[in-house]
Each structure stands twice: as C-alpha cells, then as structure tokens.
Design a protein around this motif. Structure first.
Motif, PDB file in Angstrom:
ATOM      1  N   ARG A 119       0.841  -1.197   0.000  1.00 16.05           N
ATOM      2  CA  ARG A 119       0.000   0.000   0.000  1.00 16.05           C
ATOM      3  C   ARG A 119       0.878   1.251   0.000  1.00 16.05           C
ATOM      4  O   ARG A 119       0.664   2.202  -0.766  1.00 16.05           O
ATOM      5  N   ASP A 120       1.863   1.216   0.892  1.00 19.92           N
ATOM      6  CA  ASP A 120       2.753   2.395   0.980  1.00 19.92           C
ATOM      7  C   ASP A 120       3.434   2.637  -0.370  1.00 19.92           C
ATOM      8  O   ASP A 120       3.572   3.794  -0.817  1.00 19.92           O
ATOM      9  N   LYS A 121       3.876   1.504  -0.970  1.00 17.91           N
ATOM     10  CA  LYS A 121       4.546   1.629  -2.261  1.00 17.91           C
ATOM     11  C   LYS A 121       3.606   2.301  -3.265  1.00 17.91           C
ATOM     12  O   LYS A 121       3.986   3.261  -3.955  1.00 17.91           O
ATOM     13  N   GLU A 122       2.364   1.769  -3.251  1.00 19.97           N
ATOM     14  CA  GLU A 122       1.366   2.337  -4.172  1.00 19.97           C
ATOM     15  C   GLU A 122       1.237   3.823  -3.938  1.00 19.97           C
ATOM     16  O   GLU A 122       1.257   4.656  -4.883  1.00 19.97           O
ATOM     17  N   LYS A 123       1.108   4.066  -2.554  1.00 19.81           N
ATOM     18  CA  LYS A 123       0.923   5.481  -2.187  1.00 19.81           C
ATOM     19  C   LYS A 123       2.115   6.297  -2.659  1.00 19.81           C
ATOM     20  O   LYS A 123       1.983   7.384  -3.280  1.00 19.81           O
ATOM     21  N   ALA A 124       3.282   5.759  -2.387  1.00 19.01           N
ATOM     22  CA  ALA A 124       4.505   6.484  -2.749  1.00 19.01           C
ATOM     23  C   ALA A 124       4.595   6.671  -4.276  1.00 19.01           C
ATOM     24  O   ALA A 124       4.948   7.768  -4.775  1.00 19.01           O
ATOM     25  N   LEU A 125       4.223   5.584  -4.922  1.00 19.45           N
ATOM     26  CA  LEU A 125       4.255   5.653  -6.388  1.00 19.45           C
ATOM     27  C   LEU A 125       3.331   6.751  -6.872  1.00 19.45           C
ATOM     28  O   LEU A 125       3.683   7.561  -7.723  1.00 19.45           O
ATOM     29  N   GLN A 126       2.150   6.738  -6.233  1.00 18.06           N
ATOM     30  CA  GLN A 126       1.138   7.749  -6.601  1.00 18.06           C
ATOM     31  C   GLN A 126       1.719   9.142  -6.424  1.00 18.06           C
ATOM     32  O   GLN A 126       1.650   9.997  -7.312  1.00 18.06           O
ATOM     33  N   ALA A 127       2.312   9.249  -5.142  1.00 20.90           N
ATOM     34  CA  ALA A 127       2.866  10.565  -4.790  1.00 20.90           C
ATOM     35  C   ALA A 127       4.005  10.916  -5.757  1.00 20.90           C
ATOM     36  O   ALA A 127       4.062  12.070  -6.280  1.00 20.90           O
ATOM     37  N   LEU A 128       4.825   9.901  -6.003  1.00 19.38           N
ATOM     38  CA  LEU A 128       5.964  10.134  -6.898  1.00 19.38           C
ATOM     39  C   LEU A 128       5.490  10.541  -8.298  1.00 19.38           C
ATOM     40  O   LEU A 128       6.036  11.463  -8.914  1.00 19.38           O
ATOM     41  N   ARG A 129       4.452   9.746  -8.679  1.00 19.68           N
ATOM     42  CA  ARG A 129       3.931   9.994 -10.006  1.00 19.68           C
ATOM     43  C   ARG A 129       3.451  11.424 -10.122  1.00 19.68           C
ATOM     44  O   ARG A 129       3.886  12.179 -11.026  1.00 19.68           O
ATOM     45  N   GLN A 153       0.819  20.515 -23.899  1.00 21.63           N
ATOM     46  CA  GLN A 153       2.066  19.926 -23.395  1.00 21.63           C
ATOM     47  C   GLN A 153       1.861  18.963 -22.240  1.00 21.63           C
ATOM     48  O   GLN A 153       2.404  17.884 -22.167  1.00 21.63           O
ATOM     49  N   ARG A 154       0.948  19.369 -21.372  1.00 19.94           N
ATOM     50  CA  ARG A 154       0.652  18.530 -20.185  1.00 19.94           C
ATOM     51  C   ARG A 154       0.106  17.171 -20.558  1.00 19.94           C
ATOM     52  O   ARG A 154       0.503  16.142 -20.019  1.00 19.94           O
ATOM     53  N   VAL A 155      -0.802  17.138 -21.473  1.00 17.18           N
ATOM     54  CA  VAL A 155      -1.363  15.850 -21.919  1.00 17.18           C
ATOM     55  C   VAL A 155      -0.245  14.959 -22.472  1.00 17.18           C
ATOM     56  O   VAL A 155      -0.186  13.766 -22.160  1.00 17.18           O
ATOM     57  N   LEU A 156       0.578  15.562 -23.220  1.00 17.38           N
ATOM     58  CA  LEU A 156       1.681  14.790 -23.805  1.00 17.38           C
ATOM     59  C   LEU A 156       2.589  14.163 -22.735  1.00 17.38           C
ATOM     60  O   LEU A 156       2.923  12.987 -22.768  1.00 17.38           O
ATOM     61  N   VAL A 157       2.898  14.999 -21.782  1.00 20.79           N
ATOM     62  CA  VAL A 157       3.784  14.473 -20.684  1.00 20.79           C
ATOM     63  C   VAL A 157       3.135  13.350 -19.878  1.00 20.79           C
ATOM     64  O   VAL A 157       3.760  12.337 -19.568  1.00 20.79           O
ATOM     65  N   ASP A 158       1.851  13.583 -19.551  1.00 17.98           N
ATOM     66  CA  ASP A 158       1.125  12.511 -18.760  1.00 17.98           C
ATOM     67  C   ASP A 158       1.150  11.201 -19.496  1.00 17.98           C
ATOM     68  O   ASP A 158       1.406  10.138 -18.914  1.00 17.98           O
ATOM     69  N   ARG A 159       0.830  11.284 -20.802  1.00 17.05           N
ATOM     70  CA  ARG A 159       0.832  10.055 -21.581  1.00 17.05           C
ATOM     71  C   ARG A 159       2.204   9.379 -21.527  1.00 17.05           C
ATOM     72  O   ARG A 159       2.320   8.192 -21.352  1.00 17.05           O
ATOM     73  N   PHE A 160       3.187  10.253 -21.694  1.00 17.13           N
ATOM     74  CA  PHE A 160       4.557   9.706 -21.628  1.00 17.13           C
ATOM     75  C   PHE A 160       4.851   8.997 -20.315  1.00 17.13           C
ATOM     76  O   PHE A 160       5.353   7.907 -20.284  1.00 17.13           O
ATOM     77  N   ASP A 162       2.703   7.673 -18.102  1.00 19.30           N
ATOM     78  CA  ASP A 162       1.924   6.433 -18.007  1.00 19.30           C
ATOM     79  C   ASP A 162       2.623   5.305 -18.743  1.00 19.30           C
ATOM     80  O   ASP A 162       2.731   4.188 -18.209  1.00 19.30           O
ATOM     81  N   ASP A 163       3.070   5.612 -19.931  1.00 11.81           N
ATOM     82  CA  ASP A 163       3.799   4.603 -20.688  1.00 11.81           C
ATOM     83  C   ASP A 163       5.026   4.143 -19.918  1.00 11.81           C
ATOM     84  O   ASP A 163       5.288   2.954 -19.816  1.00 11.81           O
ATOM     85  N   LEU A 164       5.665   5.146 -19.442  1.00  8.57           N
ATOM     86  CA  LEU A 164       6.886   4.851 -18.679  1.00  8.57           C
ATOM     87  C   LEU A 164       6.626   3.917 -17.516  1.00  8.57           C
ATOM     88  O   LEU A 164       7.310   2.920 -17.330  1.00  8.57           O
ATOM     89  N   SER A 165       5.587   4.283 -16.750  1.00 10.17           N
ATOM     90  CA  SER A 165       5.292   3.422 -15.538  1.00 10.17           C
ATOM     91  C   SER A 165       4.841   2.026 -15.947  1.00 10.17           C
ATOM     92  O   SER A 165       5.203   1.043 -15.316  1.00 10.17           O
ATOM     93  N   ALA A 166       4.084   1.960 -17.065  1.00  9.13           N
ATOM     94  CA  ALA A 166       3.631   0.617 -17.501  1.00  9.13           C
ATOM     95  C   ALA A 166       4.812  -0.248 -17.923  1.00  9.13           C
ATOM     96  O   ALA A 166       4.837  -1.438 -17.672  1.00  9.13           O
ATOM     97  N   GLN A 167       5.788   0.401 -18.559  1.00 10.50           N
ATOM     98  CA  GLN A 167       6.954  -0.349 -19.007  1.00 10.50           C
ATOM     99  C   GLN A 167       7.901  -0.742 -17.890  1.00 10.50           C
ATOM    100  O   GLN A 167       8.340  -1.875 -17.780  1.00 10.50           O
TER     101      GLN A 167
END
Lengths: 176, 75, 366
Positions: A119-129, A153-160, A162-167
């Motif tokens: 959970r903490d990891k998730e939370k941290a990931l969330q926070a990190l994200r 620009q913001r949309v582009l970065v978010d997409r980037f 998300d891809d990053l985290s999925a990979q």
C-alpha cells in the motif's frame, strides 16, 4: 548266716514306718511342692505359647499391612506416572498449539506488513507519479514557455509518464 | 555231700546261667536297637527309651534269679 | 572342674574304703552282704557306730500290750527287760545270753547289734525300731522336702512362673520335673489324666533317685536296696493301679474279652497273678539292682582282702590298683543305674497305672 536274713527278711516295723512316712511325704509334697511347681510350669508354658501365638498373629498382621502398603504405593506410583505422562502430553500439545498459533500470527503479521508495504509503495508511487508529473510539467512549462501552450504539453507528458510506468514498473528502484 | 556246699554250688551255677540268659536277652535287644538307630537316626530317642524299658524288664527277670541265688547262698 | 570331679570321686572311694578297711582289720574277714544289709545302727567306722532307738510293741500275759522304747540297743539290753538271742544254724535252740556279764561281753564284742532282742516277759508283736535304711529314707525325704518346698516357694514368688527359672537348683530340678511329666507321665497316662498321678510319680522318682545317690555317698546307705522299702513303694503303685482301675481293666482281669470260654477260665488266674506280679517285680527289680550294684562294689574291694588272705600281703597290694580301677568303673555305672532305676520304676508305674485307667475299645488287639 544272720546276715542273709537281713538282706531278704521282711521287717514289718520298717514297712509300717516307711509306709506312713512315704504317705506323709507324698501328701506334703503334693500339697506344698508339686502343686505350685507344676501349676507354675503349666502357667508359664501357656504364657509362652500364647505370646508366641500373639507374636505370630502380629507378624501376620504386619506382613498383611506391609503387603497392602506396597500395593498402595504401587498404585500411587502408577497414578503419578500416569499424571506425569498426561501432563507431559498436555504440555506437548499446548506447546504445539502455541507454536502453531505463533507461526500463524507471524505469517499474518508478515502478510499485513507486506500489504502495508504494498500500500505504501502504491501510495509512494502515486505521490511520486504526481510529483514527477508536476516536476515534468514544471520542466515542460519551462520548456514550453518558450514554444507551446501549457495544456497540450501537459497531456503529452502525462501520456509519456503512463507509458513509462507501464513499461518500467518492475525495475523501479523504489521497491524495497 | 555237704548240703551247704551244694547250696553254694547251686547259687554260683544259677548266677552264671542267669548271666548267660540276660546277656543273650539284652544282646538280642540291643543289636536291633543299634541297627534301628543307624537306619533311622531321627528315632534315636524313642528307640533308646523302649530299649531301656525292655532291658529293665529282662534285667528284672535276671535279678529274680539272682535273688534266688542269694537265698541259696546265704541259707 | 575336672580336678574337682576327680577329687570327689577319690573321696567317694576313700569313703567306701574307710569302713571296709577297718572292718577287715577288726574281723580279719570281709562280708559284703553285711554292709549292704539293714541294721540298727549308723556305721561311721572308724569313728564309731551310732545305735538307733529301739521301739517295741510287746504283749505279755501280765501287763497286756505295752510300748517299750530305748534310745539304743545297748540300753535295751542293759535295762534287763530284753535279752539277746543269736540265731544259729548249727545250734538248734536259741543261744540265750541272760547273765549280766554275758550281756556286757556281747556289747563289748559289738555282736549285740546283729542279735534279735527278745523280751524277758511276753513276746514282741511289732518291732518298730529305727533302722539304718529307714534313717536314710527319712534323710532322703528331708532332702526332698527341703529342696522342693524351697523351689515351690520360688515359683510362688513368681520366679519361673512368669519369668525364666533362675539359678542352678531351679533349672536342674525343673528339667527333671518336666522330664518326668513329659517323658514319663503324659505318654503313658494320657494328656487329660496325667495330672492326678503326676505327684506320685514325681515323689517316687525323686525319692528313689535321692536314695540311690545317697548310697554312693561315703558312709551312706541305700534305702532302696532294702526290699521292705521298695515293697512299700511298689505297694503304692499297686494301690493306685487297682483303685483307679477302669471297668475295662477289671473286665480284662475277670472276663477277658475275645476268648473262648475255656481259655477265659485259664486266663483269669493268670491275670490275677499278673496283677500282683507286676508290683512285686517292680519292688524286686529296684531292690536287686541296687543291692547287686553295692555287692559288686564291695566284693571288688573285698578282693584285696581275699587275695591277701590267700596269697599273702604282697599279692594283696598288687591287686589294689586292679580292684580300685574296677570299683571306680562300677561306681560310675552305679551313678547311671541310680538314674535309670528311678526312671524305670517311675515309667513302669506310669505304664501299669496307664494300662489300668485306659478305656480302650474291645476291638483292640491284645
């Protein structure tokens, strides 16, 4: 020749005297000597016989008591052994139960801890994200302030991201 | 012959005959008693008692003879 | 202990020798019978003789029955109321010694003690004079009374009644009493009947034993070597047997069961004779045993004098050790006989009484 007569002849006077004396002796001794003596002897013998009998009986009794004592002791010992065995078994069972419970508790704790960690990891990931996103946005803003408007620009970065985290979720260094 | 000498002779012979008889009697009594004692040592006391009684009875007969000899010798 | 015993033996032998030696020296001849026989004096030679009181019941035509007592035979003769009569085979008639000087001469020679006293008037109905054997029987009775009354007193005080017997005397006599009871009375009379006869058996046993042993003491005389005394003892057994005889006892005497009638008539006199022969045998056995024992001892000692007379003094001295050795042996035998005869008399008495009082069944074989 006179002498042979002395050896074998009857002497009535002597017979009379001796008959009387012997009768008197017999009666005197019977009354005052043999009576007390034989009665005392009989009494003593009876006393001895009865004390022997009593001693015999006492011996028998004590043997019997000793026997019953031994039996009781044997029974007690058996009981004690049984109790000991039972206690030991109970203790064993108790210990096994304890061990089992402790093990269960430990595993439960571990699970909880793992869950917490996750959970903490998730939370941290969330926070990190969000942090990364913010940082990236800030960075991007800085970049784009030069050439692009903010929202696209913001949309582009978010997409980037998300891809990053999925990979790269698994290789993420923030896992321990 | 002198009757008194004959009486003495009779007494002496009688005593000797009595001794023979008694000796035979007590011998016959004592021999088996000894054998019995040897065979059954646990019965020694009983055998001895009855042996003494029987010996006394035999001896009693012998002493009767001896008394007769006394009478003859001192008559 | 050993040497003390030896000394005792020697003393006993010397005691026997002393009177006999003096006797032989006096008369130059030795008569064993004289020493064994009864007499009206106690023989303490070489110290002297003690004459015993003479008591007579006399019947005379003048005064009727009268009792005459004298302290000694001597005084009886000197009183002038009695005279001595010396029986002799060779001389048919009595040799009357009536004259005063003859009486004194007789007393001086010592032969008055062997003489028969005859009253000058009338005749002796009963001669109740004290004799040596009676004195020793009385002595034995006194010893028995002393020992056993004291012993009874001890038992009454509780010693031996509840505790163990104490001291030599109590242990010794208790052993003998128990011996008579357990080995003589009970086996012959039965456990339930013996108590009635035990006092008689004990008295007879201890009296005979004491008398027998008194005969072995120096200067002692054996009362049981007197036929009159043993006859009285046997008479007591006889009376006890007949008075207490059971129905079976009398039936066996007068109508023996299990026999043809003819045999019964043959048996009855035999049985009646048997009743009397048993105690007579008892009396004669005791008398003859004790007499014979003493005669043997005295004859062995007499051998010394016989050999001296026959072959001279040297041979006489040579015979002394042999004679004394045999005497010692016979003395030891006499001690054994003293016990055995007391035992035999008692056990046979018990046996006779036991046979008479038994209620045995008639199927029993005889």
């Amino acid at each position: 020749m006179l002498l042979a007569a002395d050896l074998l002849s009857a002497n009535v006077g002597l017979i009379v005297w001796w008959g009387l004396v012997f009768l008197a002796l017999l009666l005197l001794l019977r009354r005052y000597a043999w009576g007390p003596i034989t009665s005392a002897l009989t009494e003593r013998e009876e006393t001895i016989a009865s004390s022997l009998n009593r001693a015999e009986a006492a011996l028998e009794e004590s043997k019997r008591l000793q026997g019953s004592n031994a039996q009781a002791r044997r029974e007690n010992e058996l009981q004690a052994q049984r109790l000991l065995r039972e206690a030991r078994e109970e203790a064993q069972q108790l210990r096994e139960r304890e061990v089992l419970r402790t093990r269960e508790e430990i595993s439960a704790l571990r699970n909880q801890a793992q869950e917490d960690i996750a959970r903490d990891k998730e939370k941290a990931l969330q926070a990190l994200r969000s942090e990364v996103a913010d940082l990236a946005i800030l960075a991007a803003e800085k970049v784009l302030q030069e050439n692009l408007d903010g929202s696209r620009q913001r949309v582009l970065v978010d997409r980037f991201i998300d891809d990053l985290s999925a990979q790269k979720h698994n290789q993420f260094p923030y896992q321990a | 012959m002198d009757p008194q000498a004959l009486a003495y002779l009779g007494a002496g012979l009688g005593t000797g005959l009595v001794a023979i008889g008694t000796g035979l009697g007590i011998g016959r009594l004592a021999g088996p008693a000894m054998e019995g004692t040897a065979r059954q040592p646990e019965a020694t006391n009983d055998i001895r008692t009855s042996m003494i009684i029987a010996a006394a009875l035999i001896e009693g007969v012998a002493l009767f003879g001896l008394v007769i000899s006394f009478i003859l010798a001192f008559k | 202990m050993q040497s003390a015993r030896r000394l005792l033996c020697l003393w006993c032998m010397l005691g026997f020798l002393a009177p006999t030696t003096v006797m032989a020296a006096d008369d130059d001849e030795f008569d064993a019978v004289h020493h064994t026989a009864d007499g009206y004096y106690l023989d303490f030679s070489p110290i002297g003789k003690i004459e015993l009181p003479r008591i007579f019941i006399i019947r005379s035509e003048v005064t009727g029955y009268s009792l005459r007592t004298y302290w000694t035979t001597r005084s009886a003769l000197r009183s002038g109321e009695m005279h001595a009569s010396l029986h002799s085979e060779e001389v048919e008639e009595d040799t009357h010694v009536e004259a005063e000087q003859d009486t004194e001469a007789l007393i001086a020679s010592g032969d008055h003690l062997g003489a028969t006293l005859v009253p000058n008037d009338g005749e002796v109905v009963l001669d109740l004079s004290m004799t040596r054997h009676l004195m020793f029987a009385l002595l034995a009775s006194g010893i028995l009374l002393t020992i056993f009354l004291q012993l009874a007193e001890k038992y009454k005080r509780g010693i031996g009644r509840t505790s163990a017997p104490q001291g030599l005397f109590q242990n010794l006599f208790e052993t003998l009493v128990i011996f008579v009871r357990d080995d003589i009375a009970i086996p012959n009379l039965g456990r339930d009947k013996y108590q009635r006869y035990l006092p008689y058996l004990l008295t007879a046993f201890f009296f005979i034993l004491t008398c027998n042993l008194l005969g072995l003491v120096p200067y002692g005389a054996t009362a049981t070597s007197n036929l009159n005394i043993t006859a009285v003892l046997a008479a007591f057994t006889f009376v006890l047997t007949q008075v207490n005889g059971s129905r079976d006892h009398w039936r066996h005497v007068f109508w023996p069961p299990g026999m043809p009638v003819l045999v019964k008539f043959l048996l009855i006199p035999t049985e009646i004779m048997g009743l009397f022969i048993k105690p007579i045998a008892l009396a004669i056995r005791l008398f003859a045993n004790l007499t014979a024992g003493h005669l043997v001892i005295l004859s062995l000692i007499g051998m010394i004098f016989t050999f001296t007379q026959l072959f001279g003094e040297a041979v006489g001295y040579g015979v002394v050790p042999i004679s004394l050795g045999f005497t010692l042996f016979v003395m030891c035998l006499e001690i054994l006989i003293a016990f055995i005869q007391a035992y035999i008399f008692t056990i046979l008495s018990a046996l006779f009484i036991g046979m008479a009082i038994a209620d045995h069944s008639h199927s029993e074989a005889h």
